[in-house]
Design a protein around this motif. Structure first.
Motif, mmCIF file in Angstrom:
data_model
loop_
_atom_site.group_PDB
_atom_site.id
_atom_site.type_symbol
_atom_site.label_atom_id
_atom_site.label_comp_id
_atom_site.label_asym_id
_atom_site.label_seq_id
_atom_site.Cartn_x
_atom_site.Cartn_y
_atom_site.Cartn_z
ATOM 1 N N UNK A 63 25.334 -25.283 -46.367
ATOM 2 C CA UNK A 63 25.574 -26.303 -45.355
ATOM 3 C C UNK A 63 24.436 -26.557 -44.385
ATOM 4 N N UNK A 64 23.610 -25.578 -44.076
ATOM 5 C CA UNK A 64 22.386 -25.784 -43.293
ATOM 6 C C UNK A 64 22.631 -26.685 -42.077
ATOM 7 N N UNK A 65 21.853 -27.805 -41.980
ATOM 8 C CA UNK A 65 22.001 -28.697 -40.833
ATOM 9 C C UNK A 65 23.376 -29.324 -40.730
ATOM 10 N N UNK A 66 23.996 -29.590 -41.875
ATOM 11 C CA UNK A 66 25.355 -30.123 -41.873
ATOM 12 C C UNK A 66 26.307 -29.132 -41.218
ATOM 13 N N UNK A 67 26.112 -27.842 -41.499
ATOM 14 C CA UNK A 67 26.940 -26.828 -40.868
ATOM 15 C C UNK A 67 26.741 -26.796 -39.366
ATOM 16 N N UNK A 68 25.496 -26.959 -38.925
ATOM 17 C CA UNK A 68 25.227 -26.991 -37.481
ATOM 18 C C UNK A 68 25.926 -28.179 -36.833
ATOM 19 N N UNK A 69 25.929 -29.309 -37.511
ATOM 20 C CA UNK A 69 26.620 -30.509 -37.027
ATOM 21 C C UNK A 69 28.116 -30.228 -36.869
ATOM 22 N N UNK A 70 28.728 -29.610 -37.885
ATOM 23 C CA UNK A 70 30.148 -29.287 -37.831
ATOM 24 C C UNK A 70 30.436 -28.340 -36.669
ATOM 25 N N UNK A 71 29.581 -27.358 -36.476
ATOM 26 C CA UNK A 71 29.785 -26.413 -35.373
ATOM 27 C C UNK A 71 29.709 -27.110 -34.015
ATOM 28 N N UNK B 282 27.890 -17.456 -42.386
ATOM 29 C CA UNK B 282 27.472 -17.701 -40.999
ATOM 30 C C UNK B 282 28.267 -18.844 -40.376
ATOM 31 N N UNK B 283 28.548 -19.868 -41.173
ATOM 32 C CA UNK B 283 29.302 -21.014 -40.675
ATOM 33 C C UNK B 283 30.732 -20.631 -40.333
ATOM 34 N N UNK B 284 31.375 -19.896 -41.217
ATOM 35 C CA UNK B 284 32.742 -19.447 -40.955
ATOM 36 C C UNK B 284 32.791 -18.522 -39.744
ATOM 37 N N UNK B 285 31.822 -17.619 -39.651
ATOM 38 C CA UNK B 285 31.797 -16.664 -38.536
ATOM 39 C C UNK B 285 31.620 -17.377 -37.196
ATOM 40 N N UNK C 57 17.402 -36.026 -38.821
ATOM 41 C CA UNK C 57 16.960 -34.622 -38.760
ATOM 42 C C UNK C 57 17.280 -33.921 -37.453
ATOM 43 N N UNK C 58 18.103 -32.878 -37.543
ATOM 44 C CA UNK C 58 18.418 -32.083 -36.360
ATOM 45 C C UNK C 58 17.184 -31.375 -35.823
ATOM 46 N N UNK C 59 16.288 -30.957 -36.718
ATOM 47 C CA UNK C 59 15.087 -30.248 -36.267
ATOM 48 C C UNK C 59 14.251 -31.123 -35.347
ATOM 49 N N UNK C 60 14.159 -32.409 -35.655
ATOM 50 C CA UNK C 60 13.406 -33.316 -34.795
ATOM 51 C C UNK C 60 14.098 -33.484 -33.450
#
Length: 380
Positions: free
Chosen positions: A16-24, A48-51, A279-282
């Motif tokens: 999930x990477x950046x998508x996971x960060x978005x969901x969080x 990590x996403x579930x946690x 891009x979340x990094x940007x």
């Protein structure tokens, strides 16, 4: 407008990477005001996403593969025990399995929403047909950028099926000093530093940065080029840096959970991607007050204002990428000016609060529609 009492987030992504960060970020925004849950794959790279979702107060449901016979009963049983007003699916390119969406509709969830995080890039007619079948149960598609939405409209998805909600991120709560970030990365206090963050993949195209490095190192002898992240192309990129004679200047710290904190070490942020959603990094670099040099591709071109918050260059032209970086490295005043403009742009349009409010507006609109009686007088 109606407001949800319960939201179930779901992603079938195995990375999930950046998508996971978005969901969080959405979970963090909604938890505490509504009942929030998350369904995600039970894999080492998704734990990590579930946690983190659990830490934010969400009920979490680790799922097997959609091809596993246990998948459907788990989803169905959870939605029966904890009915969701909104089922919000998050997918990337369109290659994931959407069985969760179908099951949510069958379970009677009043509203089913799906966010597309990457441009449509599949050429197979069979996969395109599968995509249209998959989105049939979805009430609304959300695009994380206008350019991304257009890639789906080009394959025939109706414009009215989409709402664009640009990505947003929360501010960094405890930034670290520049000197500390440089110490962690083994960098000198005064050397020029260019940083990029992302998985080492073809999509992120870090090879362009490496190809630009020889000229940059010749002009700025103490330059450090830092590639934060890991991925399948790591070995190839290490070899490329060596073949270009810049191995001494290029750093590969690997994947770091503190990557965002380490942006404090940078003078300039660079994102040489082949494609993006938004891009979340940007956005994280902008929040940190860094000028951003990026390729003019979907998503990035909506984040960076060329000549104001950094620079946009054509993809596949490392010399132009290097020239844009050199201009900023040579001019501290320009870096400060564009970095400050980047942070203002983040605050004006790319915060988590704004993203959550616009997402909530989509939920409310659809819930209100779902609650209206049909012409026969029966509820939906």
């Amino acid at each position: 407008m109606a407001e949800p009492r319960s939201i179930c987030f779901y992603t079938p992504s195995t990375d999930p990477s950046g998508m996971g960060a978005h969901v969080l970020d959405l979970i963090a925004a909604f938890a505490g005001t509504v009942d929030v849950s998350l369904m995600a794959r039970a894999l080492p790279q998704t734990q990590w996403l579930l946690d983190r979702a659990r830490d934010l107060g969400a009920e979490t449901v680790p799922l097997p593969s959609p091809r596993d016979p246990r998948f459907a009963p788990l989803v169905t049983a959870f939605l029966a025990a904890r009915p969701a007003d909104v089922f919000h699916c998050h997918v990337g390119t369109g290659s994931e399995n959407w069985d969760g969406v179908r099951l949510a509709r069958t379970a009677g969830c009043p509203v089913v929403v799906q966010t597309q995080h990457l441009p449509y890039a599949l050429s197979s007619p069979r996969r395109r047909q599968a995509y249209f079948r998959a989105i049939a149960p979805v009430d609304r598609l959300i695009a994380v950028s206008a350019g991304l939405r257009r890639t789906y409209e080009r394959i025939g998805v109706p414009t009215e099926s989409f709402t664009t909600v640009a990505n947003g991120i929360a501010p960094l709560v405890h930034p670290v000093p520049r000197a500390e970030a440089r110490r962690v990365l083994g960098l000198d206090a005064h050397q020029p530093v260019v940083v990029t963050v992302g998985r080492l993949t073809h999509m992120k195209a870090q090879w362009q940065l490496l190809d630009a490095a020889p000229d940059l190192v010749a002009r700025f002898p103490g330059l450090a080029v830092v590639l934060l992240g890991d991925g399948p192309l790591r070995e190839a990129l290490v070899e490329r840096a060596a073949s270009l004679g810049v191995a001494h200047a290029v750093r590969f710290p690997g994947h770091r959970p503190d990557a965002r904190l380490l942006l404090a070490a940078a003078d300039v942020f660079v994102l040489p991607s082949k494609c993006e959603g938004m891009p979340l990094a940007a956005l994280e670099a902008m929040e940190a007050g860094l000028p951003v040099v990026a390729t003019r591709v979907v998503g990035s071109e909506e984040v960076v204002v060329d000549g104001v918050t950094g620079a946009l260059v054509p993809f596949g032209r490392p010399a132009e990428l290097g020239a844009a970086l050199a201009e900023l490295l040579a001019d501290p005043a320009l870096r400060r000016r564009q970095g400050a403009a980047a942070r203002r742009r983040y605050l004006a349009g790319f915060t988590r609060d704004r993203m959550a409010q616009e997402t909530a507006a989509v939920y409310a609109e659809l819930l209100q529609t779902a609650a209206q009686p049909a012409l026969t007088g029966s509820a939906r």
